[in-house]
Write a protein that holds these residues in place. Structure first.
Motif, short mmCIF file in Angstrom:
data_model
loop_
_atom_site.label_atom_id
_atom_site.label_comp_id
_atom_site.label_asym_id
_atom_site.label_seq_id
_atom_site.Cartn_x
_atom_site.Cartn_y
_atom_site.Cartn_z
N MET A 1 3.84 1.42 2.16
CA MET A 1 3.56 -0.02 2.94
C MET A 1 4.65 -0.42 3.47
SD MET A 1 2.57 -3.62 0.98
CE MET A 1 3.96 -3.42 -0.11
N ALA A 2 5.74 -0.54 2.87
CA ALA A 2 7.10 -0.89 3.61
C ALA A 2 7.48 -0.02 5.00
CB ALA A 2 8.27 -0.72 2.49
N ARG A 3 7.24 1.20 4.74
CA ARG A 3 7.72 1.95 6.08
C ARG A 3 6.64 1.76 7.05
NH1 ARG A 3 10.66 6.46 5.66
NH2 ARG A 3 9.86 7.34 7.43
N GLU A 4 5.37 1.24 6.79
CA GLU A 4 4.39 0.94 7.93
C GLU A 4 4.80 -0.36 8.39
OE1 GLU A 4 -0.42 0.16 8.32
OE2 GLU A 4 0.48 0.64 6.24
N GLN A 5 5.13 -1.50 7.64
CA GLN A 5 5.46 -2.77 8.13
C GLN A 5 7.06 -2.51 8.74
OE1 GLN A 5 5.85 -5.65 5.02
NE2 GLN A 5 3.88 -5.31 4.17
N ALA A 6 7.62 -1.52 8.57
CA ALA A 6 8.80 -1.46 9.64
C ALA A 6 8.58 -0.70 10.66
CB ALA A 6 9.96 -0.83 8.52
N GLY A 7 7.62 -0.13 10.91
CA GLY A 7 7.16 0.73 12.10
C GLY A 7 7.86 1.95 11.83
N GLN B 1 3.91 1.81 -2.49
CA GLN B 1 4.70 0.54 -2.22
C GLN B 1 5.81 1.06 -1.03
OE1 GLN B 1 3.78 -2.44 -3.44
NE2 GLN B 1 2.52 -1.13 -4.68
N GLY C 1 11.22 -10.16 4.37
CA GLY C 1 10.80 -9.76 5.45
C GLY C 1 11.82 -8.53 6.03
N GLN C 2 12.38 -8.00 5.07
CA GLN C 2 13.04 -6.81 5.73
C GLN C 2 12.55 -5.69 5.23
OE1 GLN C 2 16.55 -8.61 3.66
NE2 GLN C 2 17.55 -8.69 5.54
N PRO C 3 11.43 -4.99 5.69
CA PRO C 3 10.88 -3.75 5.18
C PRO C 3 11.48 -2.55 5.42
CG PRO C 3 9.65 -4.59 7.20
CD PRO C 3 10.69 -5.76 6.88
N LEU D 1 11.72 -6.72 0.67
CA LEU D 1 10.28 -6.95 1.23
C LEU D 1 9.97 -8.29 1.07
CD1 LEU D 1 7.97 -4.92 2.38
CD2 LEU D 1 6.98 -4.98 0.04
#
Length: 333
Positions: free
Chosen positions: A200-206, A197, A170-172, A167
């Motif tokens: 959030m990572a899944r959301e950032q990764a689409g 957490q 920048g690799q969500p 994370l």
């Protein structure tokens, strides 16, 4: 001697403060793990330094402070540089003082002596991260984490740190992958803290939203304690898998409940309920009595194989809160 024990107690408190919460219950069935557990106790320095009264008082003076105890440990390591336990204790001691460069140096020595120990790799990587000026995992720490998780795919602390590192980098999507692997391994309280957490990572990764957790299972819950016979402790290895089954008393069909988890941290306690069932038509709650079984698998497969470790089955009446203890005490021939 009393001063030394007080210093050791202070160190024990520091080490316990340094060890993270339930996520980090990754004790291994190795000689080093036993040493780490002992040295994390209140008499760690006492055990390593020995009894001052038995030594020449002109050469060794009982330490009055934690720092003095650490200095004595460092002197002892000059004479015994091959003591991995000593270097680990020194690393943890310096970590408890937040003296991260010194902690890194000590863990580096320990890692050089025992390069394949996953727990040690994680502690070394953690110290490297905390010693870095930007608070990020340097390349060496990332390599240690990746190697530790490669050797032990269910290492909870390793999976968590790799998710955090990805994370940061920048690799969500990769962070979500590591934390997704971690989620089913942790207890309910830790899972509740991890899920935001991961979401959030899944959301950032689409990626699609994280599914909502299943509601707690209705019906009875059995509490099972799993113990490992001391005579078999040396046969436990990294990567071993623990299976705990509840079967019908005649042994027919699939288990009515099963749990699969890393074979670490004995004795351990778990629960079995309808949520652990394999077939809706054959639930734990439908049974008047079940046969409880536990097996440490060397291959990771549920079926017994030569060299696996197992407990004698125990029959238990199914009732909410019913409890039983299984002792893993024999080797499958």
């Amino acid at each position: 001697m009393g001063n030394l024990l007080l210093a050791s107690l202070a160190l024990g408190v520091g080490v316990l403060a340094f060890v993270l919460r339930p996520l980090w219950k990754d004790a291994k069935g190795t000689a080093l793990a036993l040493a780490l557990a002992l040295l994390g106790g209140t008499a760690g320095l006492y055990a390593l330094l020995g009894t001052p009264d038995a030594l020449d008082p002109e050469l060794v003076e009982a330490p009055k402070t934690l720092e003095q105890a650490i200095v004595q440990l460092e002197r002892k390591l000059e004479d015994e540089p091959g003591s991995v336990e000593g270097w680990v204790l020194l690393g943890r001691s310096r970590a408890s003082q937040e003296a991260w460069p010194q902690a890194v140096a000590a863990f580096e020595k320990a890692h050089a002596l025992l390069p394949d120990e996953a727990d040690l790799m994680i502690e070394y990587a953690d110290a490297l991260m905390r010693a870095s000026e930007d608070g990020r995992f340097p390349a060496k720490a990332v390599a240690l984490l990746e190697r530790a998780v490669e050797r032990q795919p269910t290492h909870q602390r390793g999976l968590f740190y790799l998710g955090a590192q990805r994370l940061q980098a920048g690799q969500p999507a990769e962070a979500a992958e590591f934390w997704g692997r971690l989620l089913p391994l942790v207890d309910a309280q830790t899972a509740d803290a991890l899920r935001p957490q991961l979401a959030m990572a899944r959301e950032q990764a689409g990626l699609p939203p994280l599914p909502e957790p299943e509601p707690a299972a209705a019906g009875p819950t059995l509490t099972v304690t799993i113990e490992l016979a001391p005579a078999l402790a040396a046969k436990l290895a990294e990567g071993d898998t623990l299976f705990v089954f509840a079967r019908t008393t005649d042994g027919a069909g699939l288990p009515v409940a099963v749990k699969r988890l890393p074979a670490t941290g004995f004795p351990l306690q778990l629960t079995l309920s309808d949520a652990d069932g394999l077939m809706p038509a054959q639930k734990l709650s439908m049974q008047a009595k079940v046969r409880l079984m536990a097996r440490v698998s060397k291959s990771g497969d549920a079926g017994a194989a030569p060299g696996d470790l197992e407990a004698e089955p125990v029959e238990l009446a199914v009732a909410d809160g019913a409890a039983a203890t299984l002792v893993i005490g024999k080797v499958v021939e």
